[in-house]
Design a protein around this motif. Structure first.
Motif: not given
Length: 251
Positions: A18-28
């Motif tokens: 999954h995309p993980g460049e941002t913390l929000e992407e990780n959390e989602a």
């Protein structure tokens, strides 16, 4: 999750898909995808995650309040983090993966700083009594390392990372290992490449650097380097090289 009969082994869901460049992407990704996988395969037991934190995500998670909230989210969902894919520094999804994915490599201070930050974050998230791991680029893309001086620079940076992880172990009691991940077209491409780099570059150069900069004896420097820097054994990557996995792992 822990595998019955193998207490030191985990079966994990790797968020690198999954995309993980941002913390929000990780959390989602954790709330939407990892939680669903846990529900299907480990509904009653804690479920292990392999985090994928790009540099931007790691920088944001370094905020104590965000880190505390992130840890609480994992605990509330019955999940725990024990490993981090520290290979992709920036974008890894939505674009073609080319040689640029290896930048910065282990010749550059940005790779060292980013990896040390991942170590700090993982140490705060690890379950009590667990060791952690970070996978990383296989030193560099092969074409960029023709000059022999590059191997020395990379080895010194890896030694500095080992020293930082050892200091973290002494300070927090959490042990974290860095795994160089062999991959086609890179400095570490095959089993033989990995062994050659450790024997010809990392150990002699890294031990000398630790003894000169960290005040370690030669014996302690070797212990620190061997404890904290190893190999991430990616079965798919070795298979692409037509290696026999059992023979490769034994070697």
């Amino acid at each position: 999750m822990r595998i019955p009969g193998f207490p030191d082994a985990h079966l994990t869901y790797c968020l690198n898909i999954h995309p993980g460049e941002t913390l929000e992407e990780n959390e989602a990704a954790i709330r939407k995808h990892a939680a669903r996988v846990k529900e299907l395969v480990s509904p009653r037991e804690p479920f292990g995650l392999g985090l994928r934190l790009g540099r931007n995500a790691a920088d944001k998670l370094a905020d104590p309040a965000r880190l505390k909230a992130f840890g609480r989210m994992l605990a509330d969902g019955g999940m725990y983090a024990f490993t981090v894919n520290g290979f992709p520094y920036g974008a890894f999804h939505g674009t073609a993966v080319k040689a640029g994915v290896y930048r910065p490599d282990w010749r550059q201070p940005e790779r060292l700083a980013y990896t040390c930050r991942l170590g700090e974050l993982l140490s705060a998230l690890l379950p009590e009594g667990s060791e952690g791991s970070i996978s990383t680029v296989p030193v560099s893309y092969r074409e960029w390392m023709r000059d022999e001086r590059n191997g020395k620079i990379a080895s010194e940076n890896l030694a500095a990372c080992a020293a930082a992880l050892h200091e973290l172990r002494n300070r927090t009691g959490r042990e974290i290992h860095l795994g160089l991940e062999p991959e086609p077209d890179c400095v570490l491409e095959t089993t033989e490449d990995a062994i050659a780099f450790f024997e010809r570059n990392l150990w002699p150069v890294g031990i000398a650097w630790l003894a000169g900069h960290g005040g370690y004896s030669h014996r302690n420097a070797e212990t620190v380097l061997r404890r904290h820097v190893g190999v991430c054994f990616d079965a798919c990557h070795f298979s692409v090289q037509f290696e026999q996995l059992d023979r490769s792992l034994e070697t």
